[in-house]
Design a protein around this motif. Sequence first.
Motif, PDB file in Angstrom:
ATOM      1  N   VAL A  51       6.879  -0.837  11.546  1.00 50.71           N
ATOM      2  CA  VAL A  51       6.595  -0.941  10.117  1.00 50.71           C
ATOM      3  C   VAL A  51       5.516   0.052   9.715  1.00 50.71           C
ATOM      4  CG1 VAL A  51       5.607  -2.462   8.359  1.00 50.71           C
ATOM      5  CG2 VAL A  51       7.345  -3.331   9.927  1.00 50.71           C
ATOM      6  N   ARG A  52       4.534   0.262  10.582  1.00 54.17           N
ATOM      7  CA  ARG A  52       3.465   1.233  10.276  1.00 54.17           C
ATOM      8  C   ARG A  52       4.052   2.625  10.019  1.00 54.17           C
ATOM      9  NH1 ARG A  52       1.071   5.046  13.264  1.00 54.17           N
ATOM     10  NH2 ARG A  52      -1.016   5.761  12.634  1.00 54.17           N
ATOM     11  N   SER A  53       5.023   3.014  10.848  1.00 51.97           N
ATOM     12  CA  SER A  53       5.630   4.341  10.678  1.00 51.97           C
ATOM     13  C   SER A  53       6.323   4.455   9.322  1.00 51.97           C
ATOM     14  CB  SER A  53       6.641   4.593  11.807  1.00 51.97           C
ATOM     15  OG  SER A  53       6.018   4.523  13.068  1.00 51.97           O
ATOM     16  N   VAL A  54       7.019   3.386   8.921  1.00 54.17           N
ATOM     17  CA  VAL A  54       7.705   3.402   7.625  1.00 54.17           C
ATOM     18  C   VAL A  54       6.691   3.413   6.483  1.00 54.17           C
ATOM     19  CG1 VAL A  54       9.325   2.165   6.133  1.00 54.17           C
ATOM     20  CG2 VAL A  54       9.668   2.174   8.597  1.00 54.17           C
ATOM     21  N   ALA A  55       5.620   2.625   6.633  1.00 54.80           N
ATOM     22  CA  ALA A  55       4.606   2.560   5.575  1.00 54.80           C
ATOM     23  C   ALA A  55       3.911   3.906   5.382  1.00 54.80           C
ATOM     24  CB  ALA A  55       3.579   1.480   5.902  1.00 54.80           C
ATOM     25  N   LEU A  56       3.716   4.651   6.476  1.00 55.62           N
ATOM     26  CA  LEU A  56       3.099   5.982   6.362  1.00 55.62           C
ATOM     27  C   LEU A  56       3.940   6.897   5.478  1.00 55.62           C
ATOM     28  CD1 LEU A  56       1.909   6.631  10.046  1.00 55.62           C
ATOM     29  CD2 LEU A  56       0.460   6.393   8.016  1.00 55.62           C
TER      30      LEU A  56
ATOM     31  N   ARG B  34       5.269   8.101  -1.571  1.00 56.37           N
ATOM     32  CA  ARG B  34       6.257   8.104  -2.645  1.00 56.37           C
ATOM     33  C   ARG B  34       5.575   8.000  -4.016  1.00 56.37           C
ATOM     34  NH1 ARG B  34      11.229   6.315  -0.422  1.00 56.37           N
ATOM     35  NH2 ARG B  34      11.330   7.103   1.712  1.00 56.37           N
ATOM     36  N   ASP B  35       6.271   8.520  -5.029  1.00 57.82           N
ATOM     37  CA  ASP B  35       5.687   8.554  -6.371  1.00 57.82           C
ATOM     38  C   ASP B  35       5.441   7.161  -6.935  1.00 57.82           C
ATOM     39  OD1 ASP B  35       5.722  11.276  -6.287  1.00 57.82           O
ATOM     40  OD2 ASP B  35       7.635  11.489  -7.362  1.00 57.82           O
TER      41      ASP B  35
ATOM     42  N   TYR C 215      -0.393   1.793   5.142  1.00 57.24           N
ATOM     43  CA  TYR C 215      -0.756   2.124   3.760  1.00 57.24           C
ATOM     44  C   TYR C 215      -2.237   2.435   3.615  1.00 57.24           C
ATOM     45  CZ  TYR C 215      -1.548   1.773  -1.225  1.00 57.24           C
ATOM     46  OH  TYR C 215      -1.936   2.046  -2.503  1.00 57.24           O
ATOM     47  N   ARG C 216      -3.096   1.610   4.231  1.00 55.93           N
ATOM     48  CA  ARG C 216      -4.533   1.828   4.076  1.00 55.93           C
ATOM     49  C   ARG C 216      -5.023   3.029   4.868  1.00 55.93           C
ATOM     50  NH1 ARG C 216      -7.914  -2.189   2.142  1.00 55.93           N
ATOM     51  NH2 ARG C 216      -9.513  -0.622   2.514  1.00 55.93           N
ATOM     52  N   GLY C 217      -4.521   3.177   6.105  1.00 55.36           N
ATOM     53  CA  GLY C 217      -5.014   4.260   6.946  1.00 55.36           C
ATOM     54  C   GLY C 217      -6.480   4.035   7.311  1.00 55.36           C
ATOM     55  N   GLY C 218      -7.168   5.092   7.730  1.00 54.35           N
ATOM     56  CA  GLY C 218      -8.590   5.030   8.021  1.00 54.35           C
ATOM     57  C   GLY C 218      -8.932   4.029   9.119  1.00 54.35           C
TER      58      GLY C 218
ATOM     59  N   VAL D 183       1.525  -3.874  -1.490  1.00 58.23           N
ATOM     60  CA  VAL D 183       2.215  -4.175  -0.240  1.00 58.23           C
ATOM     61  C   VAL D 183       3.367  -5.134  -0.492  1.00 58.23           C
ATOM     62  CG1 VAL D 183       1.978  -5.358   1.977  1.00 58.23           C
ATOM     63  CG2 VAL D 183       0.272  -3.685   1.269  1.00 58.23           C
ATOM     64  N   ARG D 184       3.093  -6.169  -1.310  1.00 59.60           N
ATOM     65  CA  ARG D 184       4.119  -7.205  -1.537  1.00 59.60           C
ATOM     66  C   ARG D 184       5.276  -6.721  -2.393  1.00 59.60           C
ATOM     67  NH1 ARG D 184       7.808  -9.526  -2.322  1.00 59.60           N
ATOM     68  NH2 ARG D 184       8.246 -11.727  -2.763  1.00 59.60           N
ATOM     69  N   TRP D 185       5.000  -6.016  -3.495  1.00 52.98           N
ATOM     70  CA  TRP D 185       6.046  -5.709  -4.462  1.00 52.98           C
ATOM     71  C   TRP D 185       6.580  -4.270  -4.380  1.00 52.98           C
ATOM     72  CZ3 TRP D 185       8.025  -9.902  -6.203  1.00 52.98           C
ATOM     73  CH2 TRP D 185       7.227 -11.048  -6.391  1.00 52.98           C
ATOM     74  N   GLN D 186       5.807  -3.345  -3.801  1.00 49.83           N
ATOM     75  CA  GLN D 186       6.272  -1.965  -3.739  1.00 49.83           C
ATOM     76  C   GLN D 186       6.803  -1.568  -2.359  1.00 49.83           C
ATOM     77  OE1 GLN D 186       6.405  -0.315  -6.522  1.00 49.83           O
ATOM     78  NE2 GLN D 186       5.257  -1.842  -7.705  1.00 49.83           N
ATOM     79  N   LEU D 187       6.159  -2.092  -1.305  1.00 51.13           N
ATOM     80  CA  LEU D 187       6.543  -1.671   0.044  1.00 51.13           C
ATOM     81  C   LEU D 187       7.477  -2.656   0.748  1.00 51.13           C
ATOM     82  CD1 LEU D 187       3.087  -0.346   1.356  1.00 51.13           C
ATOM     83  CD2 LEU D 187       4.881   0.906   0.170  1.00 51.13           C
ATOM     84  N   PHE D 188       7.137  -3.934   0.658  1.00 51.28           N
ATOM     85  CA  PHE D 188       7.900  -4.922   1.428  1.00 51.28           C
ATOM     86  C   PHE D 188       9.396  -4.965   1.099  1.00 51.28           C
ATOM     87  CE2 PHE D 188       9.539  -9.289   2.051  1.00 51.28           C
ATOM     88  CZ  PHE D 188       9.473  -9.314   3.438  1.00 51.28           C
ATOM     89  N   PRO D 189       9.820  -4.803  -0.177  1.00 50.35           N
ATOM     90  CA  PRO D 189      11.263  -4.842  -0.449  1.00 50.35           C
ATOM     91  C   PRO D 189      12.077  -3.856   0.379  1.00 50.35           C
ATOM     92  CG  PRO D 189      10.045  -5.013  -2.495  1.00 50.35           C
ATOM     93  CD  PRO D 189       9.029  -4.712  -1.425  1.00 50.35           C
TER      94      PRO D 189
END
Length: 273
Positions: free
Chosen positions: A149-154, A159-160, A92-95, A176-182
């Motif tokens: 997980v990194r691949s999925v997070a990318l 997503r909107d 998610y953060r990248g860089g 990370v906790r409420w939008q991605l982890f589910p």
Amino acid sequence: MRIKFWLGSAIVGLTVLLGPVAAMFAPQDPRTWQTYPRNLGPSLDHFLGTTALGQDIFWLLSWSVRNSLLLGVTVGALATIIGVAAGLVAGYRGGLSDRVLSFLMDGLIVIPSLPLLILLSALSKGQASMAVLGGMLVLFNWPFPARQVRSVALSLRERDFVSLAWFSGESLLRIVRWQLFPYLRNWAVANFINTILVVIAVESSLAFLGLSNDAIPTLGTMIYWALKYQALFAGRWYWIVPPILAVILIFVGLFLFSNSLTDRLRKHPGAAL
């Protein structure tokens, strides 16, 4: 899917009853040698007989299952938590965060863990504690889930709903906790179960080679002592067969449970990835 789930749950439940639950009721510390007469066969007094060291095999088995499960569950939980957290942050953060974490993941993945574990055991003369062994297993088992997980997070970060959360001022931790982890919850559970299997297999292999701490009862050390005292050739099947059956039961039970989760992910992709 339901049959596999319930059958796997029943086997895992039986294993827990045999190990952690039964171990609480052991009349004496089964690690103590010469507590009972040696090499007794199964009887009402000793369900699985006694070892050549004068230990009750049933209670020794319950302690061994408990310790093996404790090591597997602890390492599996820590490796999954660290891996999922690192993968989500990197993706998610990248860089710079992504580059540093990816470097660590790639560096640890390419290092063969088993030779290093054998070296550690040899240097400690087989006396490494469970905490040290567990720490090493966590170190080498978190990069694999992190990389996936990194691949999925990318993908998810484009997503909107994630963009909406970011423009709404949500913090990194909340996104990370409420939008991605589910989207990764079920996958994380499956990875946790698979890691338990890996840890039990690695620990049993080290113990079989005589490189694990033989003073701590585990399924691996129990097999090691049985072989060391020629239980196989002396016909004392009641010593060597129970730990082998316990390993098989744990693997079959956890495999069925994990496989039923995988089927659920396939039929309901929206529940996870």
